[in-house]
Design an enzyme around this catalytic site. Sequence first.
Site, PDB file in Angstrom:
ATOM      1  N   TYR A  34       0.840  -1.203   0.000  1.00 41.34           N
ATOM      2  CA  TYR A  34       0.000   0.000   0.000  1.00 41.34           C
ATOM      3  C   TYR A  34       0.867   1.242   0.000  1.00 41.34           C
ATOM      4  CZ  TYR A  34      -4.972   0.113  -0.214  1.00 41.34           C
ATOM      5  OH  TYR A  34      -6.238   0.136  -0.700  1.00 41.34           O
TER       6      TYR A  34
ATOM      7  N   GLU B  49      -0.648   4.828  -0.518  1.00 37.62           N
ATOM      8  CA  GLU B  49      -1.481   6.030  -0.747  1.00 37.62           C
ATOM      9  C   GLU B  49      -0.668   7.297  -0.523  1.00 37.62           C
ATOM     10  OE1 GLU B  49      -5.040   6.228   1.512  1.00 37.62           O
ATOM     11  OE2 GLU B  49      -6.127   4.862   0.200  1.00 37.62           O
TER      12      GLU B  49
ATOM     13  N   ASP C  71      -5.577  15.337 -24.122  1.00 37.65           N
ATOM     14  CA  ASP C  71      -5.639  13.917 -23.788  1.00 37.65           C
ATOM     15  C   ASP C  71      -5.000  13.167 -24.955  1.00 37.65           C
ATOM     16  OD1 ASP C  71      -6.295  11.288 -23.375  1.00 37.65           O
ATOM     17  OD2 ASP C  71      -8.427  11.652 -22.955  1.00 37.65           O
TER      18      ASP C  71
ATOM     19  N   THR D 270      -2.982   7.487 -21.635  1.00 40.50           N
ATOM     20  CA  THR D 270      -2.888   6.105 -21.183  1.00 40.50           C
ATOM     21  C   THR D 270      -1.432   5.695 -21.428  1.00 40.50           C
ATOM     22  OG1 THR D 270      -3.353   5.239 -23.383  1.00 40.50           O
ATOM     23  CG2 THR D 270      -5.241   5.533 -21.909  1.00 40.50           C
TER      24      THR D 270
ATOM     25  N   LYS E  89      -1.533   2.171 -24.948  1.00 43.25           N
ATOM     26  CA  LYS E  89      -1.936   2.192 -26.364  1.00 43.25           C
ATOM     27  C   LYS E  89      -0.678   2.315 -27.218  1.00 43.25           C
ATOM     28  CE  LYS E  89      -6.528   3.777 -25.091  1.00 43.25           C
ATOM     29  NZ  LYS E  89      -7.577   4.800 -25.212  1.00 43.25           N
TER      30      LYS E  89
ATOM     31  N   ARG F 297      -1.188  -1.481 -18.768  1.00 46.25           N
ATOM     32  CA  ARG F 297      -2.456  -0.741 -18.671  1.00 46.25           C
ATOM     33  C   ARG F 297      -2.310   0.308 -17.589  1.00 46.25           C
ATOM     34  NH1 ARG F 297      -5.991  -3.140 -21.636  1.00 46.25           N
ATOM     35  NH2 ARG F 297      -7.368  -1.367 -21.489  1.00 46.25           N
TER      36      ARG F 297
HETATM   37  C1  PLP Z   1      -8.605   5.154 -24.328  1.00 53.98           C
HETATM   38  C2  PLP Z   1      -8.862   6.550 -23.978  1.00 53.98           C
HETATM   39  C3  PLP Z   1      -9.145   6.927 -22.659  1.00 53.98           C
HETATM   40  C4  PLP Z   1      -9.438   5.936 -21.566  1.00 53.98           C
HETATM   41  O1  PLP Z   1      -8.439   5.095 -21.231  1.00 53.98           O
HETATM   42  P1  PLP Z   1      -8.733   3.890 -20.203  1.00 53.98           P
HETATM   43  O2  PLP Z   1      -7.361   3.451 -19.826  1.00 53.98           O
HETATM   44  O3  PLP Z   1      -9.499   2.869 -20.953  1.00 53.98           O
HETATM   45  O4  PLP Z   1      -9.484   4.446 -19.050  1.00 53.98           O
HETATM   46  C5  PLP Z   1      -9.266   8.265 -22.375  1.00 53.98           C
HETATM   47  N1  PLP Z   1      -9.137   9.191 -23.341  1.00 53.98           N
HETATM   48  C6  PLP Z   1      -8.902   8.873 -24.632  1.00 53.98           C
HETATM   49  C7  PLP Z   1      -8.783   9.951 -25.653  1.00 53.98           C
HETATM   50  C8  PLP Z   1      -8.769   7.533 -25.001  1.00 53.98           C
HETATM   51  O5  PLP Z   1      -8.563   7.209 -26.275  1.00 53.98           O
END
Ligand code: PLP
Length: 467
Positions: free
Chosen positions: A65, A67, A242, A271, A274, A280
């Site tokens: 843990y 936090e 994002d 993220t 990707k 993840r």
């Molecule tokens: C995939 C994605 C997310 C979310 O990601 P998670 O890890 O699935 O929560 C947020 N914003 C954009 C633009 C994405 O393509």
Amino acid sequence: MSSPNAESTAFRSALEVIRAVEPRIADAIGAELADQRESLKLIASENYASPATLLAMGNWFSDKYAEGTIGRRFYAGCQNVDIVEALAAEHAKELFGAAHAYVQPHSGIDANLVAFWAILADRVESPALRRAQVRQVNDLTEQDWFALRRELGDQRMLGMSLDSGGHLTHGFRPNISGKMFDQRSYGTDPATGLIDYDRVAEAAREFRPLILVAGYSAYPRKVNFRIMREIADSVGATFMVDMAHFAGLVAGKVFTGDFDPVPHAHIVTTTTHKSLRGPRGGMVLCGPELADQVDRGCPMVLGGPLPHVMAAKAVALAEARRPDFADYARRIVDNAQALAEGLLGRGAKLVTGGTDNHLVLIDVSGYGLTGRQAEQALLDSGIVTNRNAVPQDPNGAWYTSGIRVGTPALTTRGLGTAEMDATAELIHTVLSQTTPGSNADGTPSKAKYVLDPALADKVARQATDLL
Ligand SMILES: *Cc1c(COP(=O)(O)O)cnc(C)c1O
């Protein structure tokens, strides 16, 4: 680099240990490996993380843990977690040229929530929010929550519309951000499919958002973040990007100058799994102004950090800093462009007519199909994609008229432009041989379809042969 032999021994041993406890899970893991090996993984948000990244996740850090954050932990004995978190943040800062990196978010959605709260806390005068920050969230009374809601009011967010490729977390109903913010969205030009910056500026002037969001999950083009920042500045908005989908292209220096979000945005979220090819998870990058609020992500918004995943983030970010990652990122785009050309040459209709990133959006109405029919027919044929709305989609967000395909995963497998042309041929073959099905009462179905199973099998074998 470790030897392939050491890698396969490590995974075999792990499966043996798991099999002794719950063999069905060992079988499922093995089956997943087989599926991912044998089908063409064209889901634009997926990839294959390295063995080192995967192995860094399965260990004793999972039991700890931690936090809070470095220097402000709510638990004792976090000295090793501190090493991991600091290293992951250091790699992230170096890789992206950011002043501050927060590597705890468990996912992209969580990273966005951390960013939204940080911006609200920084920009909105709210005594209730200040109180919330010095206490555990669980200790807040009902009055505190009401005060929070009243004082934060309906703050405004301007982001990209869903059917132009924006994301649910940018203020849309199915996500909490849609309840937190009064949202308005900008779309793309109906004629070209491209972002019209003059229209974005006009919307910003009328709506005067607190936050201007850029970033997408289904827009096949570059975004000029310098112009977007100018628009944000002209109305006093915080500019958030994002980059969940295209972080790998930023890391690999394919997107530079006006197209690199980090120097232009106040805050960047992503993220890590990707195109960045890590475990993840999520991450927030920002300047010193927002750093303190961002670091309050846990426990304000997030549950306890996942130290094993932070360890894997550090490994993947170290990999992304090596020169061969830039080569990987460039090949992702070369492959997406080869795939787009292959599809266009065979008569497919593409949103914006092509791509300059890692993804291609096929408008399958040109084949007389819905996205759902196309997605399933391709899946039957060993080609894994996902359906996606196209701008002004007549079939809505469930059936859709589009198929989104991306190249980060196949590029990791080592496929090049010749294989992308072959992939375009397989996709075109399946889509042109699939016909819409009908319901029991004879009306046309948006889900059912007819595809000769022998053809699907043949394509599936050809798909596996490409790998
Ligand atoms: C995939 C994605 C997310 C979310 O990601 P998670 O890890 O699935 O929560 C947020 N914003 C954009 C633009 C994405 O393509």
